[in-house]
Design a protein around this motif. Structure first.
Motif, mmCIF file in Angstrom:
data_model
loop_
_atom_site.group_PDB
_atom_site.id
_atom_site.type_symbol
_atom_site.label_atom_id
_atom_site.label_comp_id
_atom_site.label_asym_id
_atom_site.label_seq_id
_atom_site.Cartn_x
_atom_site.Cartn_y
_atom_site.Cartn_z
ATOM 1 N N GLU A 1 0.843 -1.287 -0.033
ATOM 2 C CA GLU A 1 0.251 0.115 0.135
ATOM 3 C C GLU A 1 0.755 1.276 -0.058
ATOM 4 O OE1 GLU A 1 -1.053 0.638 4.638
ATOM 5 O OE2 GLU A 1 -1.832 -1.372 3.927
ATOM 6 N N HIS B 1 3.077 3.870 -4.490
ATOM 7 C CA HIS B 1 1.917 4.645 -5.206
ATOM 8 C C HIS B 1 2.568 5.026 -6.573
ATOM 9 C CE1 HIS B 1 -0.777 6.209 -1.724
ATOM 10 N NE2 HIS B 1 -0.552 4.900 -1.734
ATOM 11 N N SER C 1 -2.363 9.625 -8.106
ATOM 12 C CA SER C 1 -2.691 8.689 -6.979
ATOM 13 C C SER C 1 -3.912 9.161 -6.353
ATOM 14 C CB SER C 1 -1.495 8.576 -5.751
ATOM 15 O OG SER C 1 -0.472 7.870 -6.478
ATOM 16 N N ARG C 2 -4.716 10.098 -6.863
ATOM 17 C CA ARG C 2 -5.831 10.673 -6.117
ATOM 18 C C ARG C 2 -6.872 9.339 -6.159
ATOM 19 N NH1 ARG C 2 -7.065 15.992 -9.529
ATOM 20 N NH2 ARG C 2 -6.266 14.535 -11.055
ATOM 21 N N SER C 3 -6.999 8.513 -6.944
ATOM 22 C CA SER C 3 -8.076 7.552 -6.780
ATOM 23 C C SER C 3 -7.528 6.295 -5.548
ATOM 24 C CB SER C 3 -7.845 6.371 -8.245
ATOM 25 O OG SER C 3 -6.576 6.061 -8.152
ATOM 26 N N LEU C 4 -6.106 6.712 -5.017
ATOM 27 C CA LEU C 4 -5.802 6.047 -3.809
ATOM 28 C C LEU C 4 -5.985 6.869 -2.658
ATOM 29 C CD1 LEU C 4 -2.581 4.462 -5.332
ATOM 30 C CD2 LEU C 4 -4.832 3.214 -4.847
ATOM 31 N N GLY C 5 -6.797 8.081 -2.688
ATOM 32 C CA GLY C 5 -6.741 8.952 -1.704
ATOM 33 C C GLY C 5 -5.615 9.684 -1.346
ATOM 34 N N CYS C 6 -4.512 9.700 -2.244
ATOM 35 C CA CYS C 6 -3.330 10.557 -2.135
ATOM 36 C C CYS C 6 -3.154 11.591 -2.983
ATOM 37 C CB CYS C 6 -2.097 9.717 -2.359
ATOM 38 S SG CYS C 6 -0.633 10.076 -2.086
ATOM 39 N N PRO C 7 -2.868 12.869 -2.328
ATOM 40 C CA PRO C 7 -2.653 13.970 -3.315
ATOM 41 C C PRO C 7 -1.235 14.180 -3.807
ATOM 42 C CG PRO C 7 -2.330 14.525 -1.010
ATOM 43 C CD PRO C 7 -2.735 13.099 -1.134
ATOM 44 N N HIS D 1 5.706 5.949 -0.237
ATOM 45 C CA HIS D 1 5.339 6.164 1.334
ATOM 46 C C HIS D 1 6.209 5.580 2.340
ATOM 47 C CE1 HIS D 1 2.211 9.120 0.574
ATOM 48 N NE2 HIS D 1 1.797 8.221 -0.351
#
Length: 364
Positions: A199, A202, A207-213, A220
């Motif tokens: 996880e 990224h 990566s916005r579909s992963l909730g990441c800006p 990470h």
């Protein structure tokens, strides 16, 4: 754990290791301190010294014995040249012993005057850049060790770009190739990389579909205390590190290799055993060390994970990256931690001398 020659737990030493565990010290730190404390306790037991009440002379004798007594032979085929610890290693062992005795003094197991034998106040006259002395200068006095060898400060080691490419080229499979490359391009610590979960990778353009800006592919780094391989990120603050398309491609090659090992499917860890038992289990520190030992032997020069970290910082600094950005990428809390990377190369020093000589001749 630390045990006696009769295979009994040493309660005070084990309590000290438990205190390291309580503050989320890495497995490597705990293992290193366990060995160093055991050396001190063994020295005292062999010589009939009360380990809770050593004299200054006995502590000095322990320090000097560390460099005078030969280490156990590693040879399996016959006699070998004796090996000895260097003075820097001996200082580190005594420093760990001092921390152990200091811990024991807070529990009432060791008299405070014993701890005072090891430390003395020292006024810092030459302060490093950015050092905060406090509003009243209270931080300009620090505790310094009384008993130690005077040793020169070692230079910091890094690898040249060509050497890094050589090391990567010597890897035998996609997993190891990706591991070495990831260390080289991110500057992450080996514990941080071994602790990566799927996880954390990224590797999408967005990566916005992963909730990441975060923009672009990146990794990470997060500190977790429940990794099965004992891997632990040293930095408590999470951070993200961008990677390039080539690194993403190596990860894809590794995933293809990994998918051929059914046991690996159940693990969420990024780096797992694919070529030896237990298959699918996370790669541990000693597995990574074995890998770099093999690569060092093949390459003919030292290649260690931390050298790749230093190489990344050196590359960023020389490329003109703002030191604050490099500090963030490296996961350093203090700007003082950046000082080792602000070094000059032999070529830069020679160029400086030659420019000075040319200027002198021109103006002669």
């Amino acid at each position: 754990m630390v045990i006696s020659s009769a295979y009994e737990l040493h309660p005070e030493a084990c309590a000290y290791l438990e205190s390291l565990r309580a503050v989320n010290a890495s497995v490597n730190t705990e293992r290193t301190y366990a060995g160093r404390v055991a050396l001190y306790l063994s020295h005292c037991a062999e010589r009939g010294i009360d380990w809770t009440r050593p004299t200054l002379g006995q502590l000095s004798g322990f320090l000097h014995g560390l460099v005078q007594e030969p280490l156990p032979s590693r040879s399996r085929v016959g006699p070998a040249e004796p090996r000895y610890r260097d003075e820097k290693t001996a200082n580190a062992i005594l420093s760990a012993t001092g921390r152990f005795l200091d811990f024991c003094s807070t529990r009432g197991w060791v008299p405070l005057e014993v701890v005072n034998l090891l430390w003395e106040p020292k006024f810092l006259q030459h302060l490093p850049p950015g050092y905060d002395v406090g509003e009243e200068g209270q931080f300009q006095v620090v505790q310094a060790r009384k008993v130690k060898f005077q040793v020169a400060v070692d230079g910091y080691e890094w690898l040249l770009p060509g050497q890094i490419e050589t090391v990567i080229g010597l890897t035998r499979n996609a997993r190891d190739r990706f591991l070495v490359t990831l260390l080289a391009v991110t500057g992450a610590r080996i514990g941080e990389v071994l602790g990566l979960r799927r996880e954390d990778m990224h590797f999408l353009a967005d990566s916005r579909s992963l909730g990441c800006p975060e923009d672009g592919p990146h990794v990470h780094i997060r500190r977790r205390g429940n990794n099965l391989n004992g891997a632990l990120a040293k930095a408590r603050r999470p951070r993200s590190i961008p990677v390039e398309a080539d690194t993403v491609g190596l990860y894809s090659e590794y995933q293809y290799e990994r998918d051929r090992v059914p046991e690996a499917a159940e693990s969420d860890m990024v780096f797992v055993n694919l070529f030896r038992q237990p298959l699918g289990q996370p790669v541990k520190y000693h597995g990574a060390k074995d890998l770099f030992d093999r690569l060092t032997k093949k390459a003919g020069f030292a290649a260690r994970p931390h050298m790749l970290r230093h190489s990344a910082a050196t590359r960023w600094i020389r490329g003109g990256t703002d030191p604050d950005v490099v500090q963030d990428l490296m996961g350093h809390v203090s700007s003082q931690s950046m000082q080792p990377y602000l070094h000059s190369t032999s070529k830069e020093r020679r160029d400086a001398v030659e420019r000075g000589a040319a200027h002198r001749r021109t103006n002669a």
